[in-house]
Structures are given as structure tokens and as C-alpha cells.
Motif scaffolding. Sequence first.
Motif, short mmCIF file in Angstrom:
data_model
loop_
_atom_site.label_atom_id
_atom_site.label_comp_id
_atom_site.label_asym_id
_atom_site.label_seq_id
_atom_site.Cartn_x
_atom_site.Cartn_y
_atom_site.Cartn_z
N GLU A 31 50.95 38.99 36.37
CA GLU A 31 50.16 37.86 36.72
C GLU A 31 51.16 36.87 37.21
O GLU A 31 51.21 36.04 38.10
N ASN A 35 52.09 35.38 41.06
CA ASN A 35 52.25 33.75 41.47
C ASN A 35 53.52 33.60 42.14
O ASN A 35 53.54 32.77 43.24
N GLY A 117 45.49 34.77 35.31
CA GLY A 117 46.48 34.06 35.95
C GLY A 117 47.58 33.37 35.25
O GLY A 117 48.05 33.83 34.38
MG MG Z 1 47.88 34.01 40.25
#
Ligand code: MG
Length: 599
Positions: A31, A35, A117
Motif C-alpha cells: 500500500e 502510494n 491504503g
Molecule cells: Mg493508496
Amino acid sequence: MQTGSISVQTENIFPIIKKFLYSDQEIFLRELISNAVDATSKLRTLSNRGEVTGELGDTHIEILIDNEAKTLTIRDRGIGMTEEEVMKYLNQVAFSSATEFLEKYKEGSIIGHFGLGFYSAFMVANQVDVITKSYKDAPAVKWTCDGNPAYTLEAADRDFRGTDIVLHVEDESKEYLEEGRIQELLTKYCKFLPVEIKFKDEAINNTSPAWKKQPSELTDEDYIAFYQELYPHSDQPLFWIHLNIDFPFNLTGVLYFPKLTNNLEVSKNNIQLYSNQVYVTDNVKEIVPEFLMLLHGVIDSPDIPLNVSRSYLQSDRNVKKITSYITKKVADKLHDLFKKDREAFEGKWNDIGTFIKYGMITETKFDEKATKYVLLKNLKNEYSTVEEYKEKVKATQTDKNGKIVLLYSNNPIEHHSYIESATNAGYDVLEFDVVLDNHFMQHLETKNSDITFTRVDSNTIDKLVDKDEKRESVLSDDVQDELKVWFTKRAEADKATVEMVALSPDEMPVVITKPEFMRRMQEMSRMQGNNAFGNFPETFNLIVNTNHTLINEKLLNLESEEEKVELVDYLYNLARLNQNMLKGQDLASFVKKSINFLG
Ligand code: MG
Ligand code: ADP
């Protein structure tokens, strides 16, 4: 310094993050790296559009372990965030989507692949620092949160663009401070990410994997090299299919046909699913029809919904379309190979035959196409399609009901004498020896009402293809009945049925046959491993050839009862020997008796 509280909810989500997601803990790394990749890709897009001017410089992502400070850092050189953006994206966007994710997770409706996330960091860390500097002209900031909803935000001294996510790894999760463990996770999740990832100063990923390229850019060697990259130390693939579609959904990938072993189970879980080059899973059950799971390779589609329940996924229209698209592609590729180079196709049959048969039995869509090129192989190693084969044997092997009888053997060595009889009668015999073939034959019979499969030892040669031509017996019915009694006496113990049949004098005097229907029932009951079909006994027929001189002269003319019993017993054992049914003590005394005869 600025402080605040992220949560507007009454419930504190941090303990829940830690508790609920235990089994999926390791995905935090994917995750956070995703990002970082997103932030870098955004920067590149802005640069391409001219919204970021000047050189971008180095844009690789780094993973750093500091054992003293007990931190794991994910460092990117992407767009970074301004103070307002940190407030907005981490405190609101990321937080509320994490909360939403957890709600669904508690309901059990999350597939578990994506969604949590940024906040997945709290699965392994008791404090997270984000030090970031935007590509815009704005001061660097540091955001810190220690696992309760309170956070702090302060000025930071960072002079280069991008973001550091610093995880203060808690004791229970200290495995994530081990180089070996991180290496393993990077290999699993990040092998093909589009931005260079470095760990211990070494790049760990291939940023432009084969499936992202155009087929025209790739040579056979490239495909094979990519296969080796995916499955180090494995045999060369037989051939491959490059998937490339952008309407009505987005999907790329390369599927390889591996050399199959007979054990189908071994080769499952070999297709990897990616979403924009991020590894998601190798469990593609919901997306790929079962028979295709024998293939290897990669499917990459951002259009496969990952945050939903499995049952939803199965009924999702996009997923259905993807499934049928892949099936069609594979079927067409096989047809191409067949049309372009039949000889090569036949050469690969041993490896792809099982796969094709399995596909035909389990997928109607595939069956429709594969019927044209599925091959039947006879004992002379000649291959025919079903239609070709029907044409080939129609004249000699059509029975009284108009059905074409396809003869086969699953063990040419054991069936030697039966095969010889069939060949002498001008028949052709197919070879079927894979476990799957029983189902496959039934499947073909269902699809082709004009054919029926019969194993070569299932009847006497005159009846194998029953043309209703009766041969005359040299013995009267009465005499036949008289002789039958002797055989029945001997065969009773084995529950065999005795039949007096007029065969050619050149055929064996006594033959054991296993009727096709009975045998299939037995096999079925064995395979089910239960009593669904009753415990089908191992039965057989004993066929006595009344036209053989050993029967109609020798046996008939013997004087004593003792001699008759002895000859019948000998002939009976001879027939068993021919079916590989004579074993142990029986075999030993049979051999002894034969020696006595000769002596
Ligand atoms: Mg993400
Ligand atoms: P998502 O990635 O699905 O948007 P996340 O919770 O992973 O959700 O991240 C929330 C937001 O935080 C991102 O949309 C992004 O705006 C911001 N963000 C997270 N990590 C970074 C990073 N390394 N660089 C810049 N922005 C980031």
C-alpha cells in the motif's frame, strides 16, 4: 507546532486496524509503495504536460531499514504534499476511506486485496511520521501520529521534493525490520512496478515487463526470458498468448502454456493478477475459468474490482466479460496453431491435450471452438480430429444401429491379443490413457449422437462392432447347453456369466470380456469412492467359442468327467491369463500343469 485530532467518529479505529487485519498485515508495504509510485507517476504526468518545469532528476523509490531507531522508511521523489494537502489527504481522505474500509471489513464483504491504503501503516507501527515537500514552492512539513487519533504537524527541514513515510515498527511486528522479510515482500508485490524501487542500493523491479509492451516489440526470446523471470528454474513454455485490450475493459497480460505434468493439481495458482503492475494475488479463481488456471503468466487489469465480496465478483459483468474474453483468446490461439502448423500442433499434443480436453468438458464456450481441433490418437500414432476420425472408420465400424463404434485401449500391452483381433478384423484402435479420458469420451458421446466408445476388450471380436451378422455354430443347441454346464460350474465361484458363442475357428477357444457398460459403472463407483452406484462387483463374461476344435472336438469327445473338468479348468485359466487376471497360487499351479503337459 500544530496539533489536532483526526477522528470525528466516536470509535477509535487504530486498535481495530491492528486486530482485524492480522492475516493481511504484510500488505501495508504494498500500500505504501503503491502510494509512492502514484506520487511519482503524478509528477511525471505533470512534467509531460509542462506543469512541472525543469529536470525531474532521480525519481526512484527507496526502502530503508534503521535497526537502531527501529524504523522502516519508504522514500519517494514524487509530487510531495503541502501542509494543506497533508491535512486534506491524510487527515480526511485517507482517514475516511480507511474508516469505510474497516466498516466493510467487519461486515466481511472485503476481498482483502486493496482499500486500507495509507492507514495500513498502523498495522505494524505504533507511530508514523510523514516528512514531505511538495513540488510546488512550499515549505516541508512533518506529520506525526502515534496510533491514537491525535496528530501533530510541524515544519520540517527537507530540501528535496517527495515524501518519506517513516514507520516506527512495534515489537510484535519486528519481522519488518529484517532485511530478508522485506526482500521477500518486495519480490512478491513490487517486482514489476513502473517506478524503480531500490533496497540496499539495488533495484528490485523490472519497470517495463513484457505484458506492458506491444507484441510487435517482442521476440520469442523476450517472451521466454520473461517466463523465466516469473518462474525461475522452470521448463520452457510451449507457447504463449499476449492479451491486449482496452475496450470495453482494460486488460493486458501474457498467458503461457507450460509443459503439463499429469498431476493437474500441482500446476494451479500460477497465474498472477496485477492491477497497474501492482501484484494483487495468485488466486484468480473468480476471474479465470478453472481449466485456464493450468496456464501460467500474468493478467493485469485495473478494471477488476478488488474491494468487493467474492460472490459479487463472480456475478460482476466486467469480470464475466473478462473471463469469456480470455477463454475466447485461448481457444482462438489454439485454432491458429492448428491451422498454421498441424504437424507442430500434433507434436505438442501430449502437453496440451489434457488441457484442451479439460477445457471442453468444463467450458461450453471453449468446447464449441475446440471441437474443431481436439485430436484423437490411434495406436499407430496417427492423429485425427473427431470429424476426420468418423470419416476414417465409418465404413468398417458402423454397427447395426448406425452408430460408429470407436474402439480404444487404455493399456495396449495388457490388451495385446484383443488389439490384434481388432486389427485383423480391419478395425482401428485409439489410445486413451489419461484419467480424464473417461469423462472426455462421455463428453464426446453426448455431443456426437452418432458415436459410441467401446474398449477393445469389452466384447468378442464379432460383437465388438455389432453388425448383427450371425456366424453358424457347428454344434447343435443341445450339445452347446451340455458343454456350457461344465464351464458354468468352473466360473460360478467368480460370478462370471458364461456364453456359448460361434466365433471364427481362428479366435481363442475361451475369452474373458468386460462389458463396456459394467466397466464404466465400476469405474464410476470407484472414482466416487462411495456407494452412490452400489459397490459394483468386478464381473466379467466368459465366452466359449463353439467353433474352436478344442471345444467342439477335444472337449466334446473326452470320456471321463475328471478329464473334462481338467480341460475346462485349463482353458478357463488360459483366458484369465490373457486378461492379466491369473495371479499368485492360481498362476503357479497353471504353470506347473503346463510343464506337466509338455513333459
Ligand atoms: Mg493508496
Ligand atoms: P489512495 O491511494 O487510494 O488515494 P491512500 O489512503 O493510500 O488512498 O492515500 C490517501 C492519499 O494520501 C493519496 O490519495 C495521496 O493524495 C496522499 N498520499 C499518500 N501517500 C503519498 C505520497 N507518498 N506522496 C504524496 N501523496 C501521498
